[in-house]
Design a protein around this motif. Structure first.
Motif, PDB file in Angstrom:
ATOM      1  N   GLU A 124      22.665  21.143 106.725  1.00 43.73           N
ATOM      2  CA  GLU A 124      23.866  20.867 107.517  1.00 43.73           C
ATOM      3  C   GLU A 124      23.572  19.756 108.524  1.00 43.73           C
ATOM      4  O   GLU A 124      23.591  19.959 109.744  1.00 43.73           O
ATOM      5  CB  GLU A 124      24.325  22.139 108.238  1.00 43.73           C
ATOM      6  CG  GLU A 124      24.706  23.287 107.326  1.00 43.73           C
ATOM      7  CD  GLU A 124      26.078  23.068 106.696  1.00 43.73           C
ATOM      8  OE1 GLU A 124      26.721  22.056 107.019  1.00 43.73           O
ATOM      9  OE2 GLU A 124      26.499  23.905 105.886  1.00 43.73           O
ATOM     10  N   ASP A 154      30.225  27.061 106.797  1.00 44.97           N
ATOM     11  CA  ASP A 154      30.957  26.517 105.643  1.00 44.97           C
ATOM     12  C   ASP A 154      32.185  27.353 105.317  1.00 44.97           C
ATOM     13  O   ASP A 154      33.268  26.806 105.057  1.00 44.97           O
ATOM     14  CB  ASP A 154      30.028  26.452 104.425  1.00 44.97           C
ATOM     15  CG  ASP A 154      29.029  25.308 104.514  1.00 44.97           C
ATOM     16  OD1 ASP A 154      29.328  24.337 105.227  1.00 44.97           O
ATOM     17  OD2 ASP A 154      27.955  25.403 103.891  1.00 44.97           O
ATOM     18  N   ALA A 208      36.090  26.159 105.656  1.00 44.13           N
ATOM     19  CA  ALA A 208      36.933  26.215 104.459  1.00 44.13           C
ATOM     20  C   ALA A 208      38.322  26.773 104.757  1.00 44.13           C
ATOM     21  O   ALA A 208      39.257  26.528 103.993  1.00 44.13           O
ATOM     22  CB  ALA A 208      36.256  27.061 103.377  1.00 44.13           C
ATOM     23  N   ASP A 231      36.821  17.404 108.471  1.00 40.51           N
ATOM     24  CA  ASP A 231      35.988  16.464 107.704  1.00 40.51           C
ATOM     25  C   ASP A 231      36.675  15.134 107.459  1.00 40.51           C
ATOM     26  O   ASP A 231      36.415  14.440 106.469  1.00 40.51           O
ATOM     27  CB  ASP A 231      35.565  17.069 106.362  1.00 40.51           C
ATOM     28  CG  ASP A 231      34.734  18.324 106.532  1.00 40.51           C
ATOM     29  OD1 ASP A 231      34.035  18.422 107.555  1.00 40.51           O
ATOM     30  OD2 ASP A 231      34.780  19.189 105.642  1.00 40.51           O
ATOM     31  N   LYS A 277      33.644  20.949 111.101  1.00 43.68           N
ATOM     32  CA  LYS A 277      32.226  21.051 111.403  1.00 43.68           C
ATOM     33  C   LYS A 277      31.864  20.256 112.659  1.00 43.68           C
ATOM     34  O   LYS A 277      31.034  20.678 113.465  1.00 43.68           O
ATOM     35  CB  LYS A 277      31.392  20.538 110.228  1.00 43.68           C
ATOM     36  CG  LYS A 277      31.314  21.469 109.048  1.00 43.68           C
ATOM     37  CD  LYS A 277      30.355  20.913 108.007  1.00 43.68           C
ATOM     38  CE  LYS A 277      30.263  21.846 106.802  1.00 43.68           C
ATOM     39  NZ  LYS A 277      29.317  21.321 105.779  1.00 43.68           N
TER      40      LYS A 277
END
Length: 481
Positions: A190, A351, A355, A476, A361
């Motif tokens: 990560e 994660d 999602a 993201d 993140k």
């Protein structure tokens, strides 16, 4: 006189009605009871001399006997400095008593430790594979008090090692939580989370912690003796040196981004190879400069970094450590292991949490994770700022930022090199710009060696704007360009 006996001699034992423990608690010394010849007993005097050698795990604690005297249970459960039985000749009593005493002193070190109840909950949530939001939240809350305990143990060790070694220990363990979380995330691949957490820790200390110090310190010390508005002051030498180092750290992030943009015609593999070479070489240089900075601040020019009161010899008496070096080191090891477990569960849930589409993140690394590592430092810096000790507040806030920028981040680049993870100093463009602007604003704010609540509000406002920008960005959506 009767039967040849002196009546004053008969009444002598009734003069002192207090027990040795009561006198020890009041005066810090054992009495020397008379022996049969009217002299002092060598046996009781030797107890004071051997007291520090009989309890090597503990600091200079009050000796106690394991017996049900009045207040025994209060001494056992509530007293945050000593416990009954720590000097018992029976090892099956002495060692459990010492372990309990160290545990009790550690638990009572801060009110934040009330959150330790989340530690078993977070571990159970991770082990039983509860939902990602539950696993992340519970372990997030668990790491906050563990960070406070880690900070307490570090201060206890540093207080016994002297100024130079103590400063080095604080430099090593001051950002241990961020380092542990980042190592776990780096091993999991990560890299985006690692980079965001490093930048977030720097921004948190530069803007949030320092801004709160300026604001609260300015409000509580708003007016001088004459009733007019006044400003708090701190060492200009410290401010100039630390801001110069932060500007250097900012340049070390801008250059990889600029090089990546210049290599527009090269393929992606060649770009990454060039960025890796630049980042790893830069990391070595930054680590060398950090060591040189420590030598400069702790040895050759340490007078520049001392508060004015301390330099004049009128500073407050230093706090005597409550834990011995071995017990404080044991606390460090145990807490580090527990933080590693909680961090592992927290990182594994990121994660699945991302999602859901409700959080990115970058926001997790930039805003949430730094809150965990900086909670204890944040409280400490604000408390000393309210007490008008701005040099110490500056050392906690900006000093921690320098540690992250010149020590922790380059060390993670080198660790990534060792374990085969392509950790670089090439951050997202928006992150790089936010960092550069933050350093610029802080430099202009602190260069005059004075602060007030308006400047604190400005720094807090900038931090909120940056946090809002990363919160508003789609998941993201930010890319390295």
């Amino acid at each position: 006189m009767e039967n040849g006996l002196d009546s004053s001699h008969l009444t002598r034992p009734t003069v002192n009605l207090k027990t040795r423990d009561q006198i020890r608690r009041e005066t810090g010394k054992f009495p020397s009871p008379p022996n049969g010849n009217g002299g002092s007993s060598a046996h009781f005097s030797s107890l004071d001399e051997m007291d520090g050698e009989r309890r090597p795990l503990l600091g200079h604690q009050t000796a106690s006997n394991l017996h049900a005297e009045p207040g025994f249970w209060r001494h056992l459960l509530v007293n945050n400095q000593s416990s009954p039985g720590t000097d018992s000749p029976n090892p099956f009593v002495r060692w459990p008593a010492r372990v309990w005493n160290v545990t009790k002193i550690t638990l009572f070190s801060s009110w934040i430790n009330l959150l330790l109840v989340f530690v078993p909950l977070g571990i159970v949530a991770g082990e039983r594979e509860w939902g990602a939001p539950w696993v992340f939240t519970l372990n997030f809350l668990a790491i906050i008090p563990l960070a406070a305990v880690l900070s307490f143990a570090t201060e206890e060790i540093a207080g016994r090692l002297g100024e130079t070694l103590g400063g080095l220990v604080n430099a090593t363990f001051g950002n241990a939580v961020e380092l542990i979380v980042s190592i776990v995330a780096l091993r999991a691949g990560e890299i985006e989370v690692v980079q965001a957490s490093m930048l977030g820790s720097i921004l948190s200390n530069l803007l949030l912690v320092l801004g709160m110090c300026f604001f609260l310190g300015g409000v509580y010390n708003m007016r001088g003796p004459d009733g007019h508005g006044t400003e708090q002051s701190f060492s200009t030498a410290t401010a100039q040196t630390t801001c110069s180092l932060m500007t250097l750290a900012s340049a070390s992030m801008i250059l990889p981004a600029a090089l990546y943009g210049v290599l527009s015609k090269a393929d992606e593999d060649n770009k990454q190879a060039s960025i890796l070479v630049l980042s790893r070489g830069t990391a070595i240089i930054l680590l060398f400069l950090y060591v040189l900075y420590l030598y400069f601040a702790l040895r050759t020019h340490k007078k520049l970094f001392e508060p004015e009161a301390q330099a004049n010899g009128s500073g407050e008496e230093e706090h005597e450590p409550l834990l011995g070096p071995w017990s404080a080191g044991l606390v460090l090891v145990v807490v580090t292991l527990i933080i590693s477990v909680c961090a592992d569960y927290m990182v594994d849930s990121i994660d699945a949490l991302v999602a859901t589409g409700k959080i990115s993140k970058t926001f997790i690394g930039l805003i949430l994770i730094p809150i965990v590592g900086n909670a204890a430092e944040h409280v400490t810096a604000c408390v000393v700022a309210v007490k008008d000790k701005m040099d110490l507040a500056m050392g906690v806030a900006i000093g921690s930022s320098i540690q992250i920028a010149l020590l922790v981040t380059p060390a993670l680049v080198m660790l990534g090199w060792a374990i085969g993870q392509p950790m670089t100093l090439h951050f997202e463009t928006f992150e790089t710009i936010a960092f550069a602007l933050s350093v610029l604003v802080v430099t202009y704010t602190v260069q005059d060696g004075k602060s007030n609540y308006l400047e604190g509000a400005m720094l807090l406002g900038l931090y909120m704007i940056i946090a809002l920008a990363f919160w508003a960005s789609p998941t993201d959506a930010l890319g390295k360009v």
